[in-house]
Design a protein around this motif. Structure first.
Motif, PDB file in Angstrom:
ATOM      1  N   THR A 211       0.847  -1.198   0.000  1.00  0.00           N
ATOM      2  CA  THR A 211       0.000   0.000   0.000  1.00  0.00           C
ATOM      3  C   THR A 211       0.885   1.252   0.000  1.00  0.00           C
ATOM      4  O   THR A 211       0.771   2.108  -0.857  1.00  0.00           O
ATOM      5  N   HIS A 212       1.768   1.313   0.967  1.00  0.00           N
ATOM      6  CA  HIS A 212       2.688   2.448   1.065  1.00  0.00           C
ATOM      7  C   HIS A 212       4.047   2.033   0.523  1.00  0.00           C
ATOM      8  O   HIS A 212       4.330   0.846   0.396  1.00  0.00           O
ATOM      9  N   PRO A 261       0.134   3.937 -10.055  1.00  0.00           N
ATOM     10  CA  PRO A 261      -0.776   2.963 -10.685  1.00  0.00           C
ATOM     11  C   PRO A 261      -0.300   1.516 -10.560  1.00  0.00           C
ATOM     12  O   PRO A 261      -1.121   0.599 -10.530  1.00  0.00           O
ATOM     13  N   THR A 262       1.013   1.293 -10.451  1.00  0.00           N
ATOM     14  CA  THR A 262       1.508  -0.081 -10.291  1.00  0.00           C
ATOM     15  C   THR A 262       1.063  -0.639  -8.936  1.00  0.00           C
ATOM     16  O   THR A 262       0.503  -1.734  -8.845  1.00  0.00           O
ATOM     17  N   ILE A 263       1.279   0.148  -7.888  1.00  0.00           N
ATOM     18  CA  ILE A 263       0.945  -0.339  -6.540  1.00  0.00           C
ATOM     19  C   ILE A 263      -0.574  -0.467  -6.388  1.00  0.00           C
ATOM     20  O   ILE A 263      -1.078  -1.455  -5.838  1.00  0.00           O
ATOM     21  N   ALA A 321       7.812  -5.838   5.048  1.00  0.00           N
ATOM     22  CA  ALA A 321       7.379  -7.232   5.205  1.00  0.00           C
ATOM     23  C   ALA A 321       6.176  -7.368   6.130  1.00  0.00           C
ATOM     24  O   ALA A 321       5.416  -8.322   6.029  1.00  0.00           O
ATOM     25  N   THR A 322       5.989  -6.396   7.041  1.00  0.00           N
ATOM     26  CA  THR A 322       4.897  -6.514   8.016  1.00  0.00           C
ATOM     27  C   THR A 322       3.739  -5.557   7.732  1.00  0.00           C
ATOM     28  O   THR A 322       2.813  -5.444   8.538  1.00  0.00           O
ATOM     29  N   GLY A 323       3.815  -4.837   6.612  1.00  0.00           N
ATOM     30  CA  GLY A 323       2.700  -3.942   6.258  1.00  0.00           C
ATOM     31  C   GLY A 323       2.683  -2.658   7.057  1.00  0.00           C
ATOM     32  O   GLY A 323       1.618  -2.103   7.328  1.00  0.00           O
ATOM     33  N   ASN A 324       3.862  -2.180   7.429  1.00  0.00           N
ATOM     34  CA  ASN A 324       3.936  -0.968   8.253  1.00  0.00           C
ATOM     35  C   ASN A 324       4.777   0.147   7.659  1.00  0.00           C
ATOM     36  O   ASN A 324       5.480   0.859   8.363  1.00  0.00           O
ATOM     37  N   MET A 325       4.687   0.341   6.372  1.00  0.00           N
ATOM     38  CA  MET A 325       5.536   1.346   5.723  1.00  0.00           C
ATOM     39  C   MET A 325       5.013   2.767   5.881  1.00  0.00           C
ATOM     40  O   MET A 325       5.712   3.721   5.547  1.00  0.00           O
ATOM     41  N   LYS A 326       3.774   2.876   6.344  1.00  0.00           N
ATOM     42  CA  LYS A 326       3.068   4.157   6.276  1.00  0.00           C
ATOM     43  C   LYS A 326       3.899   5.364   6.710  1.00  0.00           C
ATOM     44  O   LYS A 326       3.928   6.376   6.019  1.00  0.00           O
TER      45      LYS A 326
END
Ligand code: AMP
Ligand code: GLY
Length: 433
Positions: A211-212, A261-263, A321-326
């Motif tokens: 997402t991020h 658009p890729t993400i 890897a854990t979905g926490n890039m925000k």
């Protein structure tokens, strides 16, 4: 955060550069490389495990309390390493950097990636796909195309799957061989015939949690074996970062027209993509067009990208890897980095291995990353086509080049070969501008 035990998969210059950067992290616990090389052995514990031996890799992770897995090369990703881990109740808890099989099709199938770009309105070269049994139609299509003709085998073909030729007869012979399965086997049974894009090439790297994302420093690769971009294609003979023609306005177009658009597209298609996306771009008159996606970092691009990242890399990898890039942002060192690949004589054709490398302890003003090397009786020996990559850094590219080449001059083995012109074109480019 408590230090993490990390398994890094791969054995090239890319993995040595990743290991070097991972090792600098304040949250790096024990680092293992599978299988690694003589360079990673100085930073990590090398494991005699193949990059696609999922069972043994999984077992090792369970037995050694691995808390983060970082996948370097595409092969295990395309073969489904993430899917294997996700299918195991213990392994699925381990954060892993690299997409699953579905996401890895961006690299593993050129037809999939082309259709993906079309579905999401991402700028790319026009193309038409032909299957086994459609040789006649393909030949007729080539006849009506304007040269140069670009042929792309659909599947992985060890970096040799793209053929560009001015000669339509040669294009015809090549596509006939590919579609029959004689060239590249299954990988060539589907072929794209693509419009030739005229422009300057560069590579952009993204690290995402699906997402991020953060955009890593961009780089330019030198793919041909010979000076002045002549001779056959290789895995890459050198790289430079930053790339002078990738100014802010251009990079903004890349982010808006390609990266976002890729993400978004991956998410819309239900693909939970956690890992690197390497976007090969052509700058055509100031506008970006995607040439290809890779689902990993580049080699040797990583050897100029990593030294320019100021962040703690393990923090970024773990967040992806854990979905926490925000809340993560990238901090980039403004210095230039130039890396020169030193190869075995004969590469990318046949070459000998086992030559003793001299001078490794004499380099103090450049970074030495190992690619194809191994240690035997206290000697470091050549063990592949691309053997070492030497990175010089400085605030100006001319001095960064000099530092890299001064390092190269101190290293030697029988039959060593390297390009003398890495970064030279960008020097002139900077002067003109
Ligand atoms: P690849 O094996 O996909 O990295 O492609 C090899 C090289 O072929 C790229 O780095 C480009 O230099 C070139 N290439 C691929 N597609 C095109 C295209 N449509 N137009 C011009 N050059 C291309
Ligand atoms: N240097 C190009 C690649 O890693 O694919």
């Amino acid at each position: 955060m408590k230090p993490l035990n990390i398994l890094l998969i791969g054995n090239g210059g890319r993995e040595h550069a990743l290991a070097w950067k991972i090792k600098q992290s304040s949250i790096c616990g024990t680092l293992y490389t599978a299988p690694g090389n003589a360079g990673t052995a100085a930073l990590a514990q090398n494991l005699q495990l193949a990059v696609d031996d999922f069972e043994k890799l999984g077992l090792f992770c369970k037995q050694n309390d691995i808390e983060l897995v970082v996948v370097g090369p595409e092969l295990p990703l395309v073969k489904g390493l993430r899917d294997y881990f996700e299918g195991d109740p213990d392994l699925k808890k381990i954060p892993l950097v690299g997409p699953g099989k579905a996401g890895a099709r961006l690299e593993g199938s050129k037809d999939f990636s082309k259709q993906f770009m079309l579905r999401h309105h991402i700028p790319t070269a026009k193309s038409k796909t032909f299957h086994t049994g459609e040789t006649e139609q393909a030949l007729a299509y080539i006849n009506q195309c304007k040269a140069p003709i670009v042929l792309k085998a659909d599947g992985l073909a060890a970096g040799k799957g793209v053929i560009i030729t001015e000669d339509k007869e040669e294009a015809g012979r090549e596509i006939t061989a590919m579609l029959s399965g004689d060239k590249f086997g299954e990988a060539g049974k589907k072929v794209l015939i693509e419009e030739f894009l005229k422009g300057i090439e560069l590579s952009v790297f993204v690290l995402t949690d699906g997402t991020h994302y953060v955009i890593l420093p961009e780089a330019k690769d030198y793919k041909r074996i010979g000076d002045g971009d002549t001779g056959p294609n290789t895995g890459g003979m050198g790289a430079v970062s930053p790339v002078a023609f990738a100014d802010m306005a251009f990079m903004q177009k890349v982010e808006e027209r390609v990266i976002k658009p890729t993400i978004r597209g991956l998410r819309q298609e239900g693909i939970d993509y956690r890992g690197f996306i390497f976007i090969g771009l052509m700058n055509v008159g100031g506008n970006p067009y995607v040439i290809e996606y890779n689902v990993r970092m580049g080699d040797p691009e990583t050897q100029v990208v990593m030294p320019r990242i100021k962040n703690d890399l393990v923090e970024l990898l773990f967040a992806a890897a854990t979905g926490n890039m925000k809340n993560h942002t990238i901090e980039i060192d403004q210095q230039c980095a130039v890396t020169v690949v030193m190869a075995s004589g004969g590469y990318p054709g046949d070459f000998e291995k086992g030559k003793v490398i001299s001078g490794l302890n004499t380099i103090n003003d450049a970074l030495v990353f190992h690619a194809g090397t191994k240690t035997e009786f206290n000697n470091v020996l050549t063990n592949g086509g691309r053997v070492l990559t030497i990175t010089g850094m400085n605030k100006d590219i001319a001095t960064a080049r000099q530092k890299a080449y001064a390092g190269v001059a101190r290293l030697n083995w029988e039959g060593v070969y390297f390009r003398k012109d890495i970064g030279l074109d960008l020097l002139t480019y900077q002067k003109i501008n």
